[in-house]
Design an enzyme around this catalytic site. Sequence first.
Site, PDB file in Angstrom:
ATOM      1  CD  GLU A 144      24.434  11.555 -21.349  1.00  0.00           C
ATOM      2  OE1 GLU A 144      24.675  10.776 -20.399  1.00  0.00           O
ATOM      3  OE2 GLU A 144      23.375  11.539 -21.992  1.00  0.00           O
ATOM      4  CD  GLU A 174      24.083   9.655 -24.221  1.00  0.00           C
ATOM      5  OE1 GLU A 174      24.446   8.785 -23.413  1.00  0.00           O
ATOM      6  OE2 GLU A 174      22.929  10.099 -24.264  1.00  0.00           O
ATOM      7  CG  HIS A 181      16.065   8.297 -23.447  1.00  0.00           C
ATOM      8  ND1 HIS A 181      16.098   6.976 -23.090  1.00  0.00           N
ATOM      9  CD2 HIS A 181      17.316   8.768 -23.180  1.00  0.00           C
ATOM     10  CE1 HIS A 181      17.312   6.658 -22.637  1.00  0.00           C
ATOM     11  NE2 HIS A 181      18.060   7.737 -22.684  1.00  0.00           N
ATOM     12  CG  HIS A 209      20.789   1.706 -19.572  1.00  0.00           C
ATOM     13  ND1 HIS A 209      19.722   1.618 -20.420  1.00  0.00           N
ATOM     14  CD2 HIS A 209      21.414   2.870 -19.904  1.00  0.00           C
ATOM     15  CE1 HIS A 209      19.696   2.670 -21.234  1.00  0.00           C
ATOM     16  NE2 HIS A 209      20.720   3.439 -20.946  1.00  0.00           N
ATOM     17  CE1 TYR A 240      30.320   2.816 -22.304  1.00  0.00           C
ATOM     18  CE2 TYR A 240      29.960   2.742 -24.692  1.00  0.00           C
ATOM     19  CZ  TYR A 240      29.773   3.357 -23.475  1.00  0.00           C
ATOM     20  OH  TYR A 240      29.034   4.517 -23.425  1.00  0.00           O
ATOM     21  CG  ASP A 254      -0.221  -0.091   2.514  1.00  0.00           C
ATOM     22  OD1 ASP A 254       1.019  -0.269   2.487  1.00  0.00           O
ATOM     23  OD2 ASP A 254      -0.867   0.023   3.568  1.00  0.00           O
ATOM     24  CG  HIS A 257      25.757   4.266 -26.788  1.00  0.00           C
ATOM     25  ND1 HIS A 257      26.025   5.597 -26.987  1.00  0.00           N
ATOM     26  CD2 HIS A 257      26.696   3.826 -25.891  1.00  0.00           C
ATOM     27  CE1 HIS A 257      27.049   5.954 -26.227  1.00  0.00           C
ATOM     28  NE2 HIS A 257      27.493   4.903 -25.562  1.00  0.00           N
ATOM     29  CG  ASP A 300      24.457   8.201 -17.726  1.00  0.00           C
ATOM     30  OD1 ASP A 300      23.828   9.244 -17.454  1.00  0.00           O
ATOM     31  OD2 ASP A 300      24.305   7.567 -18.783  1.00  0.00           O
ATOM     32  CG  HIS A 341      19.024  10.792 -25.598  1.00  0.00           C
ATOM     33  ND1 HIS A 341      18.514  11.630 -24.634  1.00  0.00           N
ATOM     34  CD2 HIS A 341      20.062  10.143 -25.008  1.00  0.00           C
ATOM     35  CE1 HIS A 341      19.204  11.474 -23.510  1.00  0.00           C
ATOM     36  NE2 HIS A 341      20.163  10.583 -23.707  1.00  0.00           N
ATOM     37  CG  ASP A 375      21.383  11.884 -19.818  1.00  0.00           C
ATOM     38  OD1 ASP A 375      22.163  11.261 -19.081  1.00  0.00           O
ATOM     39  OD2 ASP A 375      20.899  11.400 -20.867  1.00  0.00           O
ATOM     40  NE  ARG A 411      26.924   6.895 -21.091  1.00  0.00           N
ATOM     41  CZ  ARG A 411      26.863   5.694 -20.535  1.00  0.00           C
ATOM     42  NH1 ARG A 411      27.427   4.659 -21.156  1.00  0.00           N
ATOM     43  NH2 ARG A 411      26.253   5.499 -19.400  1.00  0.00           N
TER      44      ARG A 411
END
Length: 436
Positions: free
Chosen positions: A406, A382, A359, A241, A386, A37, A348, A258, A352, A269, A404
Amino acid sequence: MIKATEYQRRRQDLMAAMAADSIAIITAAPERVRSRDTYFPYRQDSDFLYLTGFNEPEAVLVLIPGRTQGEFILFCRDRDPDKEIWDGYRAGPQGACEHYGADDAFPIDDIDDILPGLIEGRERVYYAVGKDPNFDRQLMEWVNAIRARARTGVIPPAEFVDLDHLLHEMRLFKSAAEIKVMAKSGRIAAAAHRRAMGICKPGMYEYQLQAEIEHEFAMAGASFPAYSSIVGGGANGCVLHYIENRDRLNDGDLVLIDAGCEYQGYASDITRTFPVNGKFSGEQKALYEIVLDAQHAAIELTQNGRHWNEPHEATVQVITRGLVDLGLLSGDVDGLIEQGAYRDFYMHRAGHWLGMDVHDVGDYKVEHQWRLLEPGMVMTVEPGIYVGRDNTRVDEKWRGIGIRIEDNVVVTRKGTEILTADAPKSVDEIEALMAD
Ligand code: GLY
Ligand code: MN
Ligand code: MN
């Protein structure tokens, strides 16, 4: 801060783009159970928020251009003193008119009786079909009820049109007020990344850096992270991610963070990658410099009149050439790009749209062509490299490095504005901050 007049302008612009004799129906986000709840913190649907600034669940916005008794109608929860003691203040229909500018407002419990009458006689219904299956069903029942009475002379709508196209095209172009809020969101997130760099040392845990980052967000009044913060040490930085954030940060590894916040409904971002011990190794630095060069090349092309894919193409060029120079790829650069060989290391896209959603909405192609960048568009840039822990095709010394970088960039009339420039990203800047 987005003012009431801006919300009003947005509704006017949307109504001006709608056909004559039409109606738009937009629903608020539902509350979602987290456990038994207790609920997840409430987050309004971005389309609904964009048009109303109204932050309550169980609400439906109706726009009817040209309706003489009022074009902006809001259904919302009634006031309820008992419930308000437990769960907080509600605007109620009266508050919807007084504080949110609705021309007419009704209790959500009366929607069954009132909305069919508003739909009746409108040729076209603008609605995001499929977003809320329960409401889809309800809407169809109302429409069928109107159709069943067609012999009495009532006119059911002839057309259902996806609202997203019109609305998301509007959201893609940020106003001066929106850019101001996004710049603040970017500054808060940049300060959070600086804080993480300043505090990081070997032996800390990924979740502790996450806590430092999110502390900075909360202290600056940013209600939430804009998405689950990613803090990946060593090879965890190669998981795009990675949100477990449970591992220890080891001496000699990089950490990739990130993380961005949501400030007054707008996301930032940012990704930064830095050495846990404050000093890049030779291999780390070599790969890092390629990613940074790729990012600079892409930002250079994030300009009015360039097309959406040009910055991405620049990152592919720089990264492929860099990997060849370091011996992680071998062959002719153009041939490798054609084969997509870089995808083993860079899987990637370069960015975006960014806005109320991380996004964000908006088409990337227009009539099957990459769309041209225009002032007011905001996007991320970004690129990354890797090298998987198990990538046996490269020398062992490169494996387990994930990088990365960004930033958030606005296309302006004269060039670009980087909203997240306060977060250091050159090797020297990062090492200097961490040595301090
Ligand atoms: N943090 C999600 C992304 O960078 O797209
Ligand atoms: Mn990101
Ligand atoms: Mn991003």
